[in-house]
Write an enzyme that holds these catalytic residues in place. Structure first.
Site, PDB file in Angstrom:
ATOM      1  N   ASP A   1      29.490  46.391  39.349  1.00 45.49           N
ATOM      2  CA  ASP A   1      30.338  45.223  39.617  1.00 45.49           C
ATOM      3  C   ASP A   1      29.446  44.014  39.936  1.00 45.49           C
ATOM      4  O   ASP A   1      28.495  44.142  40.720  1.00 45.49           O
ATOM      5  CB  ASP A   1      31.225  45.580  40.824  1.00 45.49           C
TER       6      ASP A   1
ATOM      7  N   HIS B   1      39.818  39.768  39.606  1.00 44.79           N
ATOM      8  CA  HIS B   1      38.949  40.030  40.768  1.00 44.79           C
ATOM      9  C   HIS B   1      39.636  39.522  42.030  1.00 44.79           C
ATOM     10  O   HIS B   1      40.573  38.728  41.972  1.00 44.79           O
ATOM     11  CB  HIS B   1      37.607  39.314  40.591  1.00 44.79           C
ATOM     12  N   GLY B   2      39.151  39.997  43.171  1.00 41.48           N
ATOM     13  CA  GLY B   2      39.675  39.497  44.445  1.00 41.48           C
ATOM     14  C   GLY B   2      41.125  39.885  44.676  1.00 41.48           C
ATOM     15  O   GLY B   2      41.877  39.132  45.298  1.00 41.48           O
TER      16      GLY B   2
ATOM     17  N   ASN C   1      40.554  44.639  40.483  1.00 44.95           N
ATOM     18  CA  ASN C   1      39.472  44.996  41.417  1.00 44.95           C
ATOM     19  C   ASN C   1      39.889  44.862  42.882  1.00 44.95           C
ATOM     20  O   ASN C   1      40.343  43.792  43.298  1.00 44.95           O
ATOM     21  CB  ASN C   1      38.288  44.039  41.225  1.00 44.95           C
TER      22      ASN C   1
HETATM   23  O1  G3H Z   1      34.517  42.634  42.394  1.00 42.93           O
HETATM   24  C1  G3H Z   1      35.181  43.013  43.361  1.00 42.93           C
HETATM   25  C2  G3H Z   1      36.488  42.504  43.612  1.00 42.93           C
HETATM   26  O2  G3H Z   1      36.730  41.343  42.971  1.00 42.93           O
HETATM   27  C3  G3H Z   1      37.093  42.749  44.943  1.00 42.93           C
HETATM   28  O3  G3H Z   1      37.509  41.627  45.644  1.00 42.93           O
HETATM   29  O4  G3H Z   1      37.236  42.288  48.027  1.00 42.93           O
HETATM   30  O5  G3H Z   1      38.657  40.448  47.381  1.00 42.93           O
HETATM   31  O6  G3H Z   1      39.324  42.760  46.843  1.00 42.93           O
HETATM   32  P1  G3H Z   1      38.237  41.799  47.058  1.00 42.93           P
HETATM   33 ZN    ZN Z   2      34.813  40.468  42.053  1.00 41.87          ZN
END
Ligand code: G3H
Ligand code: ZN
Length: 309
Positions: A82, A209-210, A231
Site C-alpha cells: 500500500d 482510500h481513507g 481501503n
Molecule cells: O491506504 C490506506 C487507506 O487509504 C486507509 O485509510 O486509515 O483512513 O482508513 P484510513
Molecule cells: Zn491510502
C-alpha cells in the site's frame, strides 16, 4: 491456499458490482484477524502493508506471516503493498513475493507520476503482478481538519484520470473524491458524481482510500458508482487500540499479552466482518476462485509460471 493476485479479484468485483476490502495490517494479530474475518464471511480479501508498516514489522517478516496465513486459509488472500512511494520499496516488494503493488506517485508532478508508473507497470506485468497507482491526491487529515473547500484542491479530475490511464495502463486507480486518510470520525463528504464520471473514462477498477472516515451510506453509493477496492486502516487501529486501552485500564495489573491481545484481535475481527458485509463481498470466495481458474490470464504470466503458486 497460496496467495493470489488482486487482478482477478477486482475484475470479478467490478463485473458483479461489489467491492473487495483492503485492510492494513501492522502486526501479526491484525493480519490474523483479517484472515479470520474473511474466512467467517467466506470473502476474498486483500491484506495490505504500507511503507510505514514494512519499516515497523520488516518486509520479510510481515510477508511471511501473510503468506503462511493465506496458505492455511480457505479464501483467496492477496498480499498488497500500500502506498509504495519509493521506487526501491516497490521493486523490493515485487522481489519478496507480494502479489499486488501500489506505486503512489501523487507527490510528484503529473508527468513524473506517469513516467515512473509506466516503468513499474512494465516491470510488474513482465512477472504477472498488477499495479495500482494514484492520481489526484488523497490527503492526510491527521494534523488538521480539512474543509470541503480545501478538499477540492486534491480531487482527481476525469480528464487527468483518463490521460493517466491511457498512458500507463495501470491495473487499478486510486482516486481522490472527498475522503482523507486517518480520519477518526466518519465525516467525509464524497463527490459521487465525480466517481461516475471517472468510471466512464477509465477502464480499470477504481480504489477508494481513507474509507475509515466515510459513512456506510457513502461507501455503498461509491461502489454503485464504480469503486471496486476499498481501503481501511484507521478503523482497524481504533478497534485494536480501543480494546487494549479498555483491558489495561480495567485491570492495571495485567501483563500477559495473550490475555488482552486475544480480546483486541477479536475486536478487529468484528470490525473487518462488518466492513466485508458493507462492501457486499461476503460469500464471494467460491465464485472468485472459479473465476480465477476459468481465466487462464490471471494465473499465467508471460514466462509460463503460475502467479498462484
Ligand atoms: O491506504 C490506506 C487507506 O487509504 C486507509 O485509510 O486509515 O483512513 O482508513 P484510513
Ligand atoms: Zn491510502
Amino acid at each position: 491456499m497460496p496467495l493470489v493476485s488482486s487482478k482477478a479479484l477486482l475484475i470479478h468485483a467490478l463485473k458483479n458490482h461489489y467491492a473487495v476490502g483492503a485492510f492494513n495490517a501492522n502486526n501479526m494479530e491484525v493480519a490474523q484477524a483479517i484472515v479470520m474475518a474473511a474466512e467467517a464471511e467466506k470473502a476474498p480479501v486483500i491484506i495490505q502493508m504500507s511503507q510505514g508498516a514494512i519499516k515497523y514489522a520488516g518486509m520479510n517478516g510481515i510477508f511471511s506471516i501473510v503468506g503462511s496465513l493465506a496458505k492455511r486459509s480457505s479464501v483467496p488472500v492477496v498480499c498488497h503493498l500500500d502506498h509504495g512511494v519509493d521506487y526501491d520499496v516497490v521493486v523490493g516488494a515485487l522481489r519478496t513475493g507480494f502479489t499486488s503493488l501500489m506505486f503512489d506517485g501523487s507527490p510528484l508532478s503529473f508527468e513524473e507520476n506517469i513516467e515512473i508508473t509506466k516503468q513499474l507497470v512494465k516491470m510488474c506485468h513482465a512477472v504477472g503482478i498488477p499495479l495500482e497507482a494514484e492520481i489526484g491526491k488523497v490527503p492526510d487529515s491527521e494534523k488538521s481538519h480539512l474543509s470541503q473547500e480545501e478538499m477540492k484542491k486534491y480531487y482527481t479530475t476525469p480528464k487527468e484520470a483518463e490521460e493517466f490511464f491511457e498512458k500507463t495502463k495501470v491495473d487499478s486507480l486510486a482516486v481522490s473524491v472527498g475522503s482523507a486518510h486517518k480520519m477518526k470520525i466518519q465525516s467525509a463528504v464524497l463527490d459521487i458524481d465525480r466517481i461516475y464520471e471517472i468510471n466512464e473514462v477509465v477502464e480499470a477498477p477504481l480504489v477508494l482510500h481513507g474509507a475509515s472516515g466515510v459513512k456506510d451510506e457513502y461507501v455503498v453509493k461509491a461502489i454503485k458508482a464504480g469503486i471496486t477496492k476499498v481501503n481501511f486502516a484507521t478503523e482497524l487501529n481504533k478497534a485494536l487500540t480501543g480494546s487494549l486501552r479498555e483491558s489495561l485500564s480495567k485491570n492495571p495489573d495485567l501483563v500477559d499479552v495473550r490475555k488482552y491481545g486475544d480480546e483486541a484481535r477479536k475486536n478487529v475481527v468484528r470490525t473487518v466482518r462488518e466492513k466485508i458485509q458493507l462492501l457486499g463481498s461476503s460469500n464471494r470466495a467460491e465464485e472468485t476462485l472459479r473465476f480465477i481458474s476459468e481465466n487462464e490470464y490471471f494465473h499465467q504470466h508471460k514466462s509460463g509460471n503460475s502467479i498462484i503458486e
